[in-house]
Scaffold this motif. Structure first.
Motif, PDB file in Angstrom:
ATOM      1  N   GLN A 144      33.914  72.109  71.087  1.00 48.64           N
ATOM      2  CA  GLN A 144      35.238  71.508  71.240  1.00 48.64           C
ATOM      3  C   GLN A 144      35.295  70.590  72.450  1.00 48.64           C
ATOM      4  O   GLN A 144      35.786  69.456  72.388  1.00 48.64           O
ATOM      5  CB  GLN A 144      36.282  72.628  71.385  1.00 48.64           C
ATOM      6  CG  GLN A 144      37.722  72.181  71.324  1.00 48.64           C
ATOM      7  CD  GLN A 144      38.021  71.415  70.061  1.00 48.64           C
ATOM      8  OE1 GLN A 144      37.630  71.813  68.971  1.00 48.64           O
ATOM      9  NE2 GLN A 144      38.671  70.282  70.214  1.00 48.64           N
ATOM     10  N   THR A 145      34.724  71.060  73.577  1.00 49.71           N
ATOM     11  CA  THR A 145      34.739  70.255  74.793  1.00 49.71           C
ATOM     12  C   THR A 145      33.877  69.015  74.645  1.00 49.71           C
ATOM     13  O   THR A 145      34.268  67.913  75.059  1.00 49.71           O
ATOM     14  CB  THR A 145      34.226  71.091  75.983  1.00 49.71           C
ATOM     15  OG1 THR A 145      34.817  72.375  75.924  1.00 49.71           O
ATOM     16  CG2 THR A 145      34.568  70.430  77.302  1.00 49.71           C
ATOM     17  N   ALA A 146      32.713  69.173  74.031  1.00 50.92           N
ATOM     18  CA  ALA A 146      31.833  68.016  73.826  1.00 50.92           C
ATOM     19  C   ALA A 146      32.558  66.978  72.981  1.00 50.92           C
ATOM     20  O   ALA A 146      32.514  65.772  73.246  1.00 50.92           O
ATOM     21  CB  ALA A 146      30.537  68.454  73.156  1.00 50.92           C
ATOM     22  N   LYS A 147      33.248  67.470  71.978  1.00 47.39           N
ATOM     23  CA  LYS A 147      33.978  66.568  71.091  1.00 47.39           C
ATOM     24  C   LYS A 147      35.057  65.814  71.857  1.00 47.39           C
ATOM     25  O   LYS A 147      35.212  64.598  71.726  1.00 47.39           O
ATOM     26  CB  LYS A 147      34.594  67.387  69.962  1.00 47.39           C
ATOM     27  CG  LYS A 147      35.316  66.594  68.918  1.00 47.39           C
ATOM     28  CD  LYS A 147      35.561  67.454  67.665  1.00 47.39           C
ATOM     29  CE  LYS A 147      36.236  66.607  66.600  1.00 47.39           C
ATOM     30  NZ  LYS A 147      37.546  67.071  66.195  1.00 47.39           N
ATOM     31  N   SER A 148      35.793  66.535  72.710  1.00 46.07           N
ATOM     32  CA  SER A 148      36.888  65.869  73.411  1.00 46.07           C
ATOM     33  C   SER A 148      36.353  64.855  74.412  1.00 46.07           C
ATOM     34  O   SER A 148      36.936  63.784  74.583  1.00 46.07           O
ATOM     35  CB  SER A 148      37.800  66.889  74.079  1.00 46.07           C
ATOM     36  OG  SER A 148      37.125  67.556  75.110  1.00 46.07           O
ATOM     37  N   ILE A 149      35.238  65.172  75.049  1.00 47.82           N
ATOM     38  CA  ILE A 149      34.647  64.210  75.987  1.00 47.82           C
ATOM     39  C   ILE A 149      34.215  62.952  75.241  1.00 47.82           C
ATOM     40  O   ILE A 149      34.517  61.820  75.648  1.00 47.82           O
ATOM     41  CB  ILE A 149      33.437  64.830  76.730  1.00 47.82           C
ATOM     42  CG1 ILE A 149      33.887  65.954  77.651  1.00 47.82           C
ATOM     43  CG2 ILE A 149      32.688  63.776  77.512  1.00 47.82           C
ATOM     44  CD1 ILE A 149      32.749  66.661  78.359  1.00 47.82           C
ATOM     45  N   ALA A 150      33.500  63.161  74.132  1.00 48.69           N
ATOM     46  CA  ALA A 150      33.015  62.015  73.368  1.00 48.69           C
ATOM     47  C   ALA A 150      34.170  61.178  72.844  1.00 48.69           C
ATOM     48  O   ALA A 150      34.137  59.935  72.880  1.00 48.69           O
ATOM     49  CB  ALA A 150      32.118  62.492  72.226  1.00 48.69           C
ATOM     50  N   GLU A 151      35.202  61.868  72.384  1.00 47.09           N
ATOM     51  CA  GLU A 151      36.353  61.125  71.842  1.00 47.09           C
ATOM     52  C   GLU A 151      37.025  60.302  72.904  1.00 47.09           C
ATOM     53  O   GLU A 151      37.382  59.139  72.705  1.00 47.09           O
ATOM     54  CB  GLU A 151      37.356  62.111  71.232  1.00 47.09           C
ATOM     55  CG  GLU A 151      37.020  62.460  69.806  1.00 47.09           C
ATOM     56  CD  GLU A 151      37.865  63.588  69.269  1.00 47.09           C
ATOM     57  OE1 GLU A 151      38.524  64.295  70.078  1.00 47.09           O
ATOM     58  OE2 GLU A 151      37.877  63.762  68.047  1.00 47.09           O
ATOM     59  N   GLN A 152      37.172  60.886  74.078  1.00 44.31           N
ATOM     60  CA  GLN A 152      37.827  60.173  75.159  1.00 44.31           C
ATOM     61  C   GLN A 152      37.009  58.939  75.561  1.00 44.31           C
ATOM     62  O   GLN A 152      37.550  57.850  75.760  1.00 44.31           O
ATOM     63  CB  GLN A 152      37.992  61.110  76.359  1.00 44.31           C
ATOM     64  CG  GLN A 152      39.127  60.695  77.242  1.00 44.31           C
ATOM     65  CD  GLN A 152      39.402  61.726  78.313  1.00 44.31           C
ATOM     66  OE1 GLN A 152      38.951  62.861  78.223  1.00 44.31           O
ATOM     67  NE2 GLN A 152      40.133  61.318  79.335  1.00 44.31           N
ATOM     68  N   ALA A 153      35.720  59.135  75.645  1.00 39.65           N
ATOM     69  CA  ALA A 153      34.855  58.002  75.992  1.00 39.65           C
ATOM     70  C   ALA A 153      34.945  56.922  74.931  1.00 39.65           C
ATOM     71  O   ALA A 153      34.960  55.726  75.225  1.00 39.65           O
ATOM     72  CB  ALA A 153      33.412  58.484  76.143  1.00 39.65           C
ATOM     73  N   HIS A 154      35.018  57.357  73.692  1.00 40.37           N
ATOM     74  CA  HIS A 154      35.094  56.411  72.576  1.00 40.37           C
ATOM     75  C   HIS A 154      36.362  55.573  72.645  1.00 40.37           C
ATOM     76  O   HIS A 154      36.345  54.353  72.446  1.00 40.37           O
ATOM     77  CB  HIS A 154      35.037  57.195  71.273  1.00 40.37           C
ATOM     78  CG  HIS A 154      34.945  56.342  70.062  1.00 40.37           C
ATOM     79  ND1 HIS A 154      33.860  55.542  69.803  1.00 40.37           N
ATOM     80  CD2 HIS A 154      35.801  56.157  69.034  1.00 40.37           C
ATOM     81  CE1 HIS A 154      34.047  54.899  68.670  1.00 40.37           C
ATOM     82  NE2 HIS A 154      35.222  55.247  68.172  1.00 40.37           N
TER      83      HIS A 154
END
Lengths: 614, 297
Positions: B244-254
């Motif tokens: 979940q955290t990896a996803k949120s980091i990647a999404e934010q960067a995206h």
């Protein structure tokens, strides 16, 4: 205080239970998985164990490089990496040769007489498993050009045990003829196997790919078996082929025992019938068609036949390779008296797991080595430097010596080989033997036929230079995977050895076409019949044009993996080389399958190979 | 209720842990990956763990846990070469090496060298180049060994602070160190760094350390403080929360990558070098997030 403790212990209890339930999923099949068979109520539950290979212990050859995991035999262990996909992938086990192309070369030695008709094996591998079982099924996952397996054997020895027993038995689980599957697609090969009387965790697969269109590739082997000695009902009763049984029986008779029992159980009352009136030479001719075990059996039937069968003239050519499983020091000892005129000896693959020792071999050589001309000792793991010393002493007329995969030979063993002044053919494939400058002086006058993949050479340029100055009449040279051969070395080689007909430079990545080395090669070697430039990414159109102009005797050409060859230069080559039989253009990006089809139609004699990954 | 139970578990473990020695227990990495390819139109579903031209892998062996990321250099596309082929094959080869145990945990550069050598043993003529970053956790010695070639990299976060990070290796602006295989006609003019040029480091890790391995798509768009903010939200050492955290980091960067007014670290660096730019940097983003936890079978 107490409520706190009970609360804590309650938490811990819950946590322990949760942890035990949610363990991380273990990897796939891992190495074993138990499947329950049979009824629970009446019969004892027989558990069928399914295993993938644990470790590849021995093999005769492979395509890949020794330190690599691409196309090497070690890929056969473990779970499959490619199956059920088909194609030419790096994660599979691939043997060094395929088809009949290598046998067609001038450097191939003629087959030995008296090879039993059911012995087809060309290569082998030995695969160990974790647990010993009574095998019920063996499945081989072949992922490219299947059909090469000709024999599956099981060994009674546990290769991982600390105290190996002295009595090692190999039983044939299945034997068949070399075949060719209708398509190169992957398949699971699961022949019906025989029941054996001992549990095993060591299998041996023997292959013959002579009918195949391209390299066969194996992905994994599954061994299914039961832990307890099975009752008959669990087996699908295999179709018992009487011929099969009797043939394999004869292979696994102790030859030493047969030869030992002195013939001459006196049947003089019966005479020898018509055989008494036949001339000696005629009986010799008849007997010369028998394979060796039959020869030994015949020797026991009467004094006359004993005389014929122990006549050294019957043992001028001797191939003991089909009997590798049963050949022992004792057998060699008993054969000694008959083999004094021995000229060609094939002991490849023998000495498996200590059955033949260096000492036994040396004494055999001392008795029988004098007239020896050809000695095949591929995959003889008992061979040491001392044996080579004896060979050098006792076999002055030796012309052909094959030491492929003899891993106990040290680099300096070449000093002994150098003493063989009549040597014409030398195979050092996958050994650690080094050709040293000072020891190569003997071959100044010989026709040195071949040096195969000399393993540990640090500087192939030096070797090339030596060969070019000393072996002027060299006909065939195999420098497959010569790591650091450069254009300088190659240039010297082709200038010095003008009579070269076969040259294998596959996977020699340091050769750059831009230096003109291939064009120089083409101009210098008009007699060239075989040229392998496998995976040399720099081969280009001008190289092919030079080959077309100069090397019109070309029969085998491999230019796998170059992006710089187009259809025009290839067409010119095909037109100029009417003898061309094999052309490998796999992974050449400018040559697509449509083009291959077109060329196959225009030049029907040429077998054009185009491998694929998917 | 759930958090009470997990808190209780941590307490219980601490109590029991305090009574026995913790040093002898093996550590392991619980890891998850997430990413975005730059080009959405590329609907081709690549086999496992490839995001655009980036590739990554997570593998375990008896003695170690290994992670890796590789960023395929996009410039090859202009010459008709698919950049994802090189990075994907490199990572899959590293994964195979690890699974078969052909590596030494304390020598991650060796994994890169061997893997690069294996690429050259392929019959298929591979072309392309990529950066690479390999992170190895030695279970028994509790040491993290890393190798980094190029501008991908890793961060080690302990109690909300960055305690270790990798350095970017660049030849010049936007040209990182890279492993490459060039066509023979372009051999001299293509940048090709040896695997030995990789930076390597080794240091101890503790239970609860967070390791973030990513390609430059993340680091060029999200500054450290934003990453740390996201990581603060990571409470549990289980796979779902990490994912979940990896996803949120990647999404934010995206999201930040496509913001034209945002002063991304990439834009900041460009400005420092005299180029007047603003906004994020659209790029393939790959995030591998791991927590050091105890080894369970």
């Amino acid at each position: 205080m107490f409520p706190m403790l009970t609360l804590l212990s309650m938490f811990y209890y819950i946590c322990l239970r949760r942890r035990s339930r949610s363990g991380t999923r273990s990897q796939g099949l891992g190495s074993r998985r138990a499947v329950e068979l049979g009824q629970r109520s009446v019969l004892p539950i027989t558990v069928e164990v399914e295993q993938y290979g644990k470790e590849v212990l021995d093999f005769s050859s492979h395509y890949g490089s020794e330190n690599s995991m691409s196309y090497t035999m070690w890929n056969l262990a473990g779970v499959p990496n490619v199956y059920p996909s088909s194609g030419d992938f790096t994660q599979t086990a691939v043997f060094r040769t395929y088809g009949s192309w290598w046998r067609q070369c001038a450097s191939a030695s003629p087959p030995f007489r008296r090879t039993p008709p059911n012995f087809h094996s060309q290569d082998y591998l030995e695969l160990a498993f974790e647990e010993r079982v009574y095998p019920t099924a063996v499945e081989v996952l072949e992922t490219y050009h299947p059909g090469s397996i000709v024999k599956i054997l099981a060994c009674s020895l546990n290769p991982f045990s600390q105290n190996p027993p002295t009595d090692v038995r190999w039983e044939v689980l299945w034997a068949g003829k070399p075949t060719k599957a209708p398509s190169p697609q992957a398949r699971q090969f699961s022949p019906s196997i025989r029941q054996i009387s001992f549990p095993t965790n060591l299998l041996r697969l023997e292959v013959n790919s002579s009918l195949l269109e391209y390299y066969t590739e194996l992905d994994a082997v599954i061994l299914r078996g039961v832990r307890e000695r099975p009752i008959l009902a669990l087996y699908k009763i295999p179709v018992i082929d009487i011929n099969d049984l009797s043939d394999s029986d004869e292979e696994f008779h102790d030859i030493g025992g047969l030869c030992c029992r002195s013939g001459g159980e006196n049947r003089q009352n019966f005479g020898n019938g018509y055989f008494d009136s036949l001339p000696y030479e005629l009986i010799q001719l008849i007997v010369s068609h028998l394979p060796v075990p039959d020869l030994c059996r015949l020797a026991q039937s009467s004094k006359l036949f004993h005389k014929h069968c122990s006549d050294p003239l019957q043992y001028i050519q001797l191939s003991l390779q089909p009997y590798w499983a049963r050949l022992t020091d004792a057998s060699l000892c008993h054969l000694q008296s008959r083999c004094t005129l021995l000229q060609r000896l094939n002991m490849s693959w023998t000495g498996n797991r200590g059955a033949v020792t260096a000492a036994g071999f040396c004494s055999f050589m001392k008795a029988c080595g004098l007239s020896l001309v050809c000695l095949e000792l591929s995959c003889c793991h008992f061979l040491t430097e001392a044996c080579l010393e004896v060979i050098a002493q006792m076999c002055p007329n030796l012309q052909e010596l094959n030491l492929a995969s003899c891993d106990r030979l040290h680099p300096q063993a070449f000093n002994h080989i150098a003493k063989l002044t009549n040597l014409r053919r030398l195979v050092l494939h996958r050994t650690k033997v080094e050709i040293k400058n000072d020891s190569i002086t003997f071959i100044h006058s010989a026709i040195f036929k071949a040096i195969y993949d000399v393993f540990k050479i640090d500087d192939y340029d030096v070797v090339a230079s030596m060969i070019s100055s000393r072996c002027r009449s060299l006909r065939s040279l195999d420098l497959w995977r010569s790591k650091n051969l450069s254009e300088r070395g190659l240039a010297e080689l082709v200038t010095g050895c003008r009579l070269l007909e076969e040259l294998d430079l596959g996977w020699c990545s340091t050769l750059q076409s831009s230096s003109g080395c291939f064009q120089h090669l083409a101009r210098s070697l008009p007699r060239l019949r075989k040229l392998f430039l496998t995976a040399n990414r720099t081969v280009c159109d001008s190289d092919l044009e030079e080959l077309a102009a100069n090397c019109n005797a070309l029969e085998h050409l491999d230019i796998l993996g170059t992006r710089m060859v187009n259809s025009a230069s290839l067409r010119k080559l095909l037109q100029s080389c009417p003898q061309l039989k094999l052309l490998d253009v796999s992974f050449c990006s400018q040559i697509d399958s449509r083009l291959v089809q077109e060329f196959s139609g225009l030049f029907p004699i040429v077998s054009i190979k185009k491998s694929f990954t998917q | 209720m759930l958090s009470v139970l997990s808190y209780g578990r941590l307490v219980a473990r601490a109590v029991i842990g305090g009574l026995s020695q913790t040093d002898s227990r093996d550590y392991s990495l619980v890891s998850a990956s997430f990413g975005f390819g730059k080009d959405f139109r590329k609907g081709i579903l690549k086999k496992g763990m490839c995001y655009g031209d980036d590739a990554c892998f997570i593998a375990r062996h008896r003695s170690a846990d290994v992670l890796g990321v590789a960023d395929g250099v996009g410039g090859w596309r202009d010459y008709g070469v698919d950049p994802s082929q090189f990075s994907g094959t490199l990572m899959r080869t590293c994964e195979r090496l690890v699974k078969e145990g052909r590596f030494v945990p304390s020598n991650p550069v060796g994994i890169l060298t061997t893997s690069y050598y294996e690429l050259l043993q392929n019959k298929v003529p591979l072309l392309g180049s990529s950066t690479a970053c390999i992170v190895v956790l030695d279970r028994q010695s509790h040491q993290l060994h890393t190798a980094n070639l190029g501008d991908s990299g890793f961060l080690v976060v302990r109690e909300g602070e960055v305690v270790h990070r990798s350095d970017e290796q660049q030849h010049y602006f936007n040209t990182p160190f890279q492993l490459s295989i060039a066509p023979p006609e372009a051999e001299g003019s293509v940048l090709s760094d040896s695997p030995d040029a990789a930076d390597s480091s080794s240091f101890d890790v503790q239970l609860g350390d967070i390791i973030l391995t990513a390609t430059d798509g993340l680091f060029d768009n999200m500054p450290d403080y934003m990453i740390l903010q996201e990581l603060k939200k990571l409470k549990n050492a289980n796979y779902e929360s990490i994912q979940q955290t990896a996803k949120s980091i990647a999404e934010q960067a995206h999201v930040l990558a496509y913001d034209p007014n945002y002063m991304s670290p990439f834009a900041q660096f460009a400005c420092d070098n005299g180029l007047n730019v603003r906004g994020g940097k659209p790029d393939d983003i790959t995030v591998l997030l791991s927590i050091v936890a105890e080894y369970t079978d």
